[in-house]
Design a protein around this motif. Structure first.
Motif, PDB file in Angstrom:
ATOM      1  N   ILE A 180       0.835  -1.202   0.000  1.00 51.54           N
ATOM      2  CA  ILE A 180       0.000   0.000   0.000  1.00 51.54           C
ATOM      3  C   ILE A 180       0.870   1.253   0.000  1.00 51.54           C
ATOM      4  CG2 ILE A 180      -1.647   1.346   1.366  1.00 51.54           C
ATOM      5  CD1 ILE A 180      -3.062  -1.171   2.104  1.00 51.54           C
ATOM      6  N   ALA A 181       1.948   1.243   0.777  1.00 52.01           N
ATOM      7  CA  ALA A 181       2.867   2.391   0.776  1.00 52.01           C
ATOM      8  C   ALA A 181       3.420   2.626  -0.623  1.00 52.01           C
ATOM      9  CB  ALA A 181       3.999   2.158   1.772  1.00 52.01           C
ATOM     10  N   HIS A 182       3.756   1.554  -1.326  1.00 55.06           N
ATOM     11  CA  HIS A 182       4.274   1.689  -2.693  1.00 55.06           C
ATOM     12  C   HIS A 182       3.192   2.230  -3.623  1.00 55.06           C
ATOM     13  CE1 HIS A 182       6.561   0.782  -6.333  1.00 55.06           C
ATOM     14  NE2 HIS A 182       5.432   0.286  -6.828  1.00 55.06           N
ATOM     15  N   MET A 183       1.995   1.696  -3.538  1.00 55.81           N
ATOM     16  CA  MET A 183       0.923   2.112  -4.442  1.00 55.81           C
ATOM     17  C   MET A 183       0.578   3.598  -4.295  1.00 55.81           C
ATOM     18  SD  MET A 183      -1.858  -0.983  -4.682  1.00 55.81           S
ATOM     19  CE  MET A 183      -1.845  -1.588  -3.006  1.00 55.81           C
ATOM     20  N   VAL A 184       0.668   4.116  -3.059  1.00 56.60           N
ATOM     21  CA  VAL A 184       0.246   5.495  -2.797  1.00 56.60           C
ATOM     22  C   VAL A 184       1.383   6.495  -2.946  1.00 56.60           C
ATOM     23  CG1 VAL A 184      -0.717   7.049  -1.043  1.00 56.60           C
ATOM     24  CG2 VAL A 184      -1.619   4.728  -1.291  1.00 56.60           C
ATOM     25  N   TRP A 185       2.588   6.151  -2.518  1.00 54.79           N
ATOM     26  CA  TRP A 185       3.662   7.142  -2.401  1.00 54.79           C
ATOM     27  C   TRP A 185       4.828   6.987  -3.368  1.00 54.79           C
ATOM     28  CZ3 TRP A 185       3.656   6.723   3.637  1.00 54.79           C
ATOM     29  CH2 TRP A 185       2.694   7.606   4.157  1.00 54.79           C
ATOM     30  N   ALA A 186       4.950   5.871  -4.035  1.00 54.85           N
ATOM     31  CA  ALA A 186       6.105   5.659  -4.911  1.00 54.85           C
ATOM     32  C   ALA A 186       5.744   5.943  -6.355  1.00 54.85           C
ATOM     33  CB  ALA A 186       6.611   4.220  -4.763  1.00 54.85           C
ATOM     34  N   GLY A 187       6.676   6.545  -7.084  1.00 55.36           N
ATOM     35  CA  GLY A 187       6.473   6.760  -8.508  1.00 55.36           C
ATOM     36  C   GLY A 187       6.211   5.437  -9.207  1.00 55.36           C
ATOM     37  N   ASN A 208      -5.591   1.920   6.511  1.00 57.47           N
ATOM     38  CA  ASN A 208      -4.893   0.633   6.550  1.00 57.47           C
ATOM     39  C   ASN A 208      -4.925   0.034   7.956  1.00 57.47           C
ATOM     40  OD1 ASN A 208      -3.258  -1.523   5.884  1.00 57.47           O
ATOM     41  ND2 ASN A 208      -1.463  -0.305   5.410  1.00 57.47           N
ATOM     42  N   ALA A 209      -4.490   0.810   8.954  1.00 55.67           N
ATOM     43  CA  ALA A 209      -4.441   0.306  10.326  1.00 55.67           C
ATOM     44  C   ALA A 209      -5.832   0.073  10.891  1.00 55.67           C
ATOM     45  CB  ALA A 209      -3.675   1.290  11.207  1.00 55.67           C
ATOM     46  N   GLY A 210      -6.775   0.984  10.629  1.00 52.91           N
ATOM     47  CA  GLY A 210      -8.111   0.861  11.187  1.00 52.91           C
ATOM     48  C   GLY A 210      -8.856  -0.345  10.661  1.00 52.91           C
ATOM     49  N   VAL A 211      -8.837  -0.526   9.351  1.00 51.75           N
ATOM     50  CA  VAL A 211      -9.508  -1.686   8.757  1.00 51.75           C
ATOM     51  C   VAL A 211      -8.839  -2.975   9.211  1.00 51.75           C
ATOM     52  CG1 VAL A 211      -9.978  -2.868   6.575  1.00 51.75           C
ATOM     53  CG2 VAL A 211     -10.373  -0.406   6.770  1.00 51.75           C
ATOM     54  N   SER A 212      -7.516  -2.969   9.259  1.00 48.82           N
ATOM     55  CA  SER A 212      -6.783  -4.159   9.704  1.00 48.82           C
ATOM     56  C   SER A 212      -7.106  -4.504  11.152  1.00 48.82           C
ATOM     57  CB  SER A 212      -5.275  -3.934   9.538  1.00 48.82           C
ATOM     58  OG  SER A 212      -4.938  -3.740   8.186  1.00 48.82           O
ATOM     59  N   ALA A 213      -7.230  -3.487  12.007  1.00 50.69           N
ATOM     60  CA  ALA A 213      -7.573  -3.724  13.407  1.00 50.69           C
ATOM     61  C   ALA A 213      -8.953  -4.365  13.530  1.00 50.69           C
ATOM     62  CB  ALA A 213      -7.541  -2.401  14.175  1.00 50.69           C
ATOM     63  N   ILE A 393     -12.014   8.440  -3.543  1.00 53.62           N
ATOM     64  CA  ILE A 393     -12.877   7.315  -3.160  1.00 53.62           C
ATOM     65  C   ILE A 393     -12.296   5.998  -3.663  1.00 53.62           C
ATOM     66  CG2 ILE A 393     -15.146   6.262  -3.531  1.00 53.62           C
ATOM     67  CD1 ILE A 393     -16.317   9.107  -3.555  1.00 53.62           C
ATOM     68  N   ILE A 394     -11.779   6.013  -4.883  1.00 54.45           N
ATOM     69  CA  ILE A 394     -11.145   4.802  -5.416  1.00 54.45           C
ATOM     70  C   ILE A 394      -9.960   4.393  -4.544  1.00 54.45           C
ATOM     71  CG2 ILE A 394      -9.824   3.868  -7.358  1.00 54.45           C
ATOM     72  CD1 ILE A 394     -11.568   5.636  -9.203  1.00 54.45           C
ATOM     73  N   ALA A 395      -9.147   5.374  -4.145  1.00 56.21           N
ATOM     74  CA  ALA A 395      -7.996   5.081  -3.284  1.00 56.21           C
ATOM     75  C   ALA A 395      -8.445   4.496  -1.951  1.00 56.21           C
ATOM     76  CB  ALA A 395      -7.178   6.353  -3.052  1.00 56.21           C
ATOM     77  N   VAL A 396      -9.509   5.040  -1.384  1.00 60.38           N
ATOM     78  CA  VAL A 396     -10.038   4.525  -0.120  1.00 60.38           C
ATOM     79  C   VAL A 396     -10.507   3.077  -0.280  1.00 60.38           C
ATOM     80  CG1 VAL A 396     -11.966   4.732   1.504  1.00 60.38           C
ATOM     81  CG2 VAL A 396     -10.666   6.761   0.843  1.00 60.38           C
ATOM     82  N   LEU A 397     -11.221   2.799  -1.361  1.00 56.54           N
ATOM     83  CA  LEU A 397     -11.733   1.439  -1.585  1.00 56.54           C
ATOM     84  C   LEU A 397     -10.600   0.443  -1.793  1.00 56.54           C
ATOM     85  CD1 LEU A 397     -14.789   2.218  -3.906  1.00 56.54           C
ATOM     86  CD2 LEU A 397     -14.824   1.589  -1.479  1.00 56.54           C
ATOM     87  N   VAL A 398      -9.577   0.847  -2.543  1.00 58.35           N
ATOM     88  CA  VAL A 398      -8.424  -0.031  -2.756  1.00 58.35           C
ATOM     89  C   VAL A 398      -7.747  -0.343  -1.421  1.00 58.35           C
ATOM     90  CG1 VAL A 398      -6.109  -0.190  -3.763  1.00 58.35           C
ATOM     91  CG2 VAL A 398      -8.020   0.666  -5.141  1.00 58.35           C
ATOM     92  N   ALA A 399      -7.558   0.690  -0.596  1.00 64.48           N
ATOM     93  CA  ALA A 399      -6.913   0.489   0.707  1.00 64.48           C
ATOM     94  C   ALA A 399      -7.745  -0.430   1.595  1.00 64.48           C
ATOM     95  CB  ALA A 399      -6.699   1.834   1.396  1.00 64.48           C
ATOM     96  N   ILE A 400      -9.056  -0.247   1.601  1.00 60.28           N
ATOM     97  CA  ILE A 400      -9.944  -1.085   2.432  1.00 60.28           C
ATOM     98  C   ILE A 400      -9.856  -2.549   2.012  1.00 60.28           C
ATOM     99  CG2 ILE A 400     -12.356  -1.606   2.953  1.00 60.28           C
ATOM    100  CD1 ILE A 400     -12.913   1.409   2.829  1.00 60.28           C
ATOM    101  N   VAL A 401      -9.998  -2.801   0.722  1.00 61.98           N
ATOM    102  CA  VAL A 401     -10.010  -4.185   0.239  1.00 61.98           C
ATOM    103  C   VAL A 401      -8.651  -4.845   0.454  1.00 61.98           C
ATOM    104  CG1 VAL A 401     -10.251  -5.637  -1.804  1.00 61.98           C
ATOM    105  CG2 VAL A 401     -11.848  -3.751  -1.421  1.00 61.98           C
ATOM    106  N   TRP A 402      -7.579  -4.127   0.108  1.00 58.32           N
ATOM    107  CA  TRP A 402      -6.236  -4.711   0.244  1.00 58.32           C
ATOM    108  C   TRP A 402      -5.937  -5.007   1.716  1.00 58.32           C
ATOM    109  CZ3 TRP A 402      -2.887  -5.222  -4.133  1.00 58.32           C
ATOM    110  CH2 TRP A 402      -1.637  -5.797  -3.824  1.00 58.32           C
ATOM    111  N   ALA A 403      -6.251  -4.060   2.590  1.00 54.81           N
ATOM    112  CA  ALA A 403      -5.990  -4.251   4.017  1.00 54.81           C
ATOM    113  C   ALA A 403      -6.823  -5.393   4.594  1.00 54.81           C
ATOM    114  CB  ALA A 403      -6.262  -2.958   4.783  1.00 54.81           C
ATOM    115  N   ALA A 404      -8.090  -5.474   4.211  1.00 60.84           N
ATOM    116  CA  ALA A 404      -8.975  -6.502   4.753  1.00 60.84           C
ATOM    117  C   ALA A 404      -8.522  -7.895   4.340  1.00 60.84           C
ATOM    118  CB  ALA A 404     -10.409  -6.249   4.287  1.00 60.84           C
TER     119      ALA A 404
END
Length: 443
Positions: A180-187, A208-213, A393-404
Motif C-alpha cells: 500500500i505504501a508503494h501504491m500510494v507514495w512511490a512513482g 490501513n491500520a483501522g480496517v486491519s484492526a 474514493i477509489i484510493a479509499v476502496l483499494v486500501a480497504i479491500v487490500w488491508a482486509a
C-alpha cells in the motif's frame, strides 16, 4: 593600422565573450555534478523522524496502555514497543526495497535488499529540485511503518498472545503495509499514478491500520466478558499524557511529509494545530448533545480523530478547510464509536477502527474537497472537484479491500501457528503476568 585595429576589435570581442563562456561552462558543470542535500532540509527531516518515534514510544504506548485495564497495561506497552522494533528490522532487510526500491510495478518494488545499494552519498528526491540524504528518508519512512503496525494492536489487545502479535505483524507488513505504501507514495505506484492525494498517510497509515484492526479483532475474537463486563480505561491520566505526546509528534508526521522545511511544511504545521483543536472540542460537543458529559476521554479521542483526518490533507488544505475537516471527523467518529460499534457488537478494544479507520476515510475523501482553491486549498483548479473526489474514493476502496484481505491472511496464519489467543485463565489473570511475568503496578 587597419590590421592592428581589426586585431584589437577581435581581442575586445573575445574578452567580452569570455564571461558568457565561463557562465555556460559553470552551468554545464553544475548540471553534471551530483545533487547535494540541503543541510537545512536534512536537519529538519532528522528532527521530524525523531518526532514520529516520539509518537510511538512513549506516545502511543501510554495512550493505548492507559485505555486498557490495569492487568494489561504492561503487556500493551510491550506489544507496541516490540512490534515497532520488529517493523524497523524488517524495513531495513526488505521493507524499504519492497515499498521504494529502484525497480517495481504498480503494486510493489524490489532491488535494494538489506539497503545494499544505499550509501552515505545516496540521495532521495523531494517535491522540488532539492534532495535529502537517502538514509534520512529511509529512517523517516521506517517510523511510519513502525507506528502503523503498532496502531493495529488497538483492535486486539488484552487477549492476543505475544507470539501471535509478532508473527501477525511480520506477515502483515509484508503483504499489506509495504504494497500500500508503494501504491500510494512511490512513482509508478497504482494510486500515485492515478493522482490520489495522501500527504502524510490517510490511506497508507490510518485506513490501513483501522480496517486491519477491525478484521483482526473479528478473527481473534472478543475479549472474555465483552460486552457484559465493564472494561473502562484504568488510567486516563496516562492516556492524556500519551495524547499530548502524539499531538506533538504528529508535527513531524505531517509537516515532515513535505520532505523540506518550506512554506508547505508550514501549512501542514498550522493545519495540524487547528484541525486537532477543532476535533477535540467537537467530540466533547457531540457528547454533550447526546446527553452525556464532555469527558477527558472524549477530548483525547477527538484529538486523535482530528489528527487522523488532517493527515492526508495536511499540505493539501487551507487552515479553515482543515478546521472543518477536524470537526466533521470528530462528530462522525463519535457516532461510529458510541452508536455503531455497540449495535454491531464487534470488539475493537481501543477503537482503532472507529477513530483511525473512519477518520482516515473522512480525511482521505474530504481532501478532494478542501484541496480546491474555492475553499482556500492549495490546488490550482486544474482538476475538477468531482474528479478528484472520485479518485480519492477509489484510493479509499483499494486500501480497504487490500488491508482486509491481507489482514485476514496474516491473522489466520498467526492463529493457526500460535493459537492466537491466550487461555481464558490467562486472560482473566491479565497478560502482564501471563505473557511477561511482570506487573505494571506493584500494589
Amino acid at each position: 593600422m587597419r590590421f592592428l585595429t581589426k586585431m584589437t576589435a577581435l581581442g575586445v570581442a573575445a574578452l567580452a565573450a569570455a564571461p558568457a563562456w565561463a557562465q555556460e561552462a559553470a552551468e554545464a558543470a553544475a548540471e553534471a555534478a551530483p545533487a547535494v542535500p540541503n543541510p537545512g532540509n536534512n536537519a529538519w527531516m532528522m528532527t521530524a523522524t525523531i518526532l514520529v518515534l516520539l509518537m510511538i514510544l512513549p506516545g502511543l504506548a501510554l495512550f493505548y496502555g492507559g485505555l486498557t485495564r490495569t492487568k494489561n497495561m504492561l503487556s500493551t506497552m510491550t506489544q507496541v514497543g516490540a512490534v515497532s522494533a520488529l517493523a524497523m528490522i524488517i524495513w531495513v532487510i526488505y521493507g524499504y526495497s519492497t515499498a521504494f526500491g529502484p525497480e517495481g510495478n504498480a503494486y510493489f518494488s524490489w532491488g535494494n535488499l538489506f539497503l545494499a545499494q544505499t550509501t552515505p552519498d545516496s540521495t532521495a528526491a523531494t517535491f522540488s529540485d532539492e534532495v535529502i540524504s537517502e538514509y534520512v528518508f529511509i529512517s523517516f519512512q521506517m517510523t511510519f511503518a513502525a507506528i502503523t503496525a503498532a496502531l493495529v494492536l488497538g483492535g486486539i489487545v488484552e487477549r492476543t498472545k505475544f507470539a501471535a502479535v509478532m508473527l501477525f505483524t511480520a506477515i502483515w507488513l509484508t503483504i499489506v503495509y509495504f504494497p500500500i505504501a508503494h501504491m500510494v507514495w512511490a512513482g509508478g505506484g497504482l494510486l500515485f499514478e492515478m493522482g490520489a492525494l495522501d500527504f502524510a498517510g490517510g490511506t497508507v497509515v490510518h485506513i490501513n491500520a483501522g480496517v486491519s484492526a477491525l478484521v483482526a479483532a473479528m478473527i481473534f475474537g472478543k475479549r472474555t466478558g465483552y460486552p457484559k463486563e465493564p472494561m473502562p480505561p484504568h488510567s486516563l491520566t496516562m492516556t492524556m499524557i500519551g495524547t499530548g505526546l502524539l499531538w506533538v509528534g504528529w508535527f513531524g508526521f505531517n509537516a515532515g511529509s513535505e520532505l523540506e522545511a518550506d512554506g508547505t511544511a508550514g501549512l501542514a504545521m498550522i493545519n495540524t494545530f487547528v484541525a486537532t483543536a477543532s476535533a477535540g472540542l467537537f467530540w466533547m460537543l457531540a457528547e454533550a448533545l447526546s446527553g452525556r458529559k464532555g469527558s477527558a476521554l472524549g477530548f483525547c479521542s477527538g484529538v486523535i480523530a482530528g489528527l487522523v483526518a488532517v493527515t492526508p490533507a495536511a499540505g493539501n488544505s487551507g487552515p479553515f478547510g482543515a478546521l472543518v475537516l477536524g470537526a466533521v471527523a470528530a462528530i462522525v467518529c463519535y457516532f461510529a464509536v458510541a452508536v455503531i460499534k455497540p449495535k454491531l457488537g464487534y470488539d475493537d478494544s481501543l477503537d482503532a477502527f472507529g477513530i483511525h479507520g473512519i477518520g482516515g476515510m473522512i480525511g482521505a475523501i474530504g481532501t478532494g474537497i478542501v484541496y480546491q482553491p474555492m475553499f482556500g486549498g492549495p490546488g490550482d483548479g486544474s482538476t475538477a472537484m468531482g474528479a478528484q473526489v472520485t479518485t480519492q474514493i477509489i484510493a479509499v476502496l483499494v486500501a480497504i479491500v487490500w488491508a482486509a484481505v491481507g489482514t485476514a491472511i496474516a491473522a489466520f496464519i498467526a492463529k493457526i501457528v500460535t493459537g492466537g489467543r491466550v487461555s481464558e485463565e490467562a486472560e482473566r489473570e491479565g497478560l502482564d503476568l501471563a505473557e511477561h511475568g511482570e506487573r505494571a503496578y506493584n500494589y
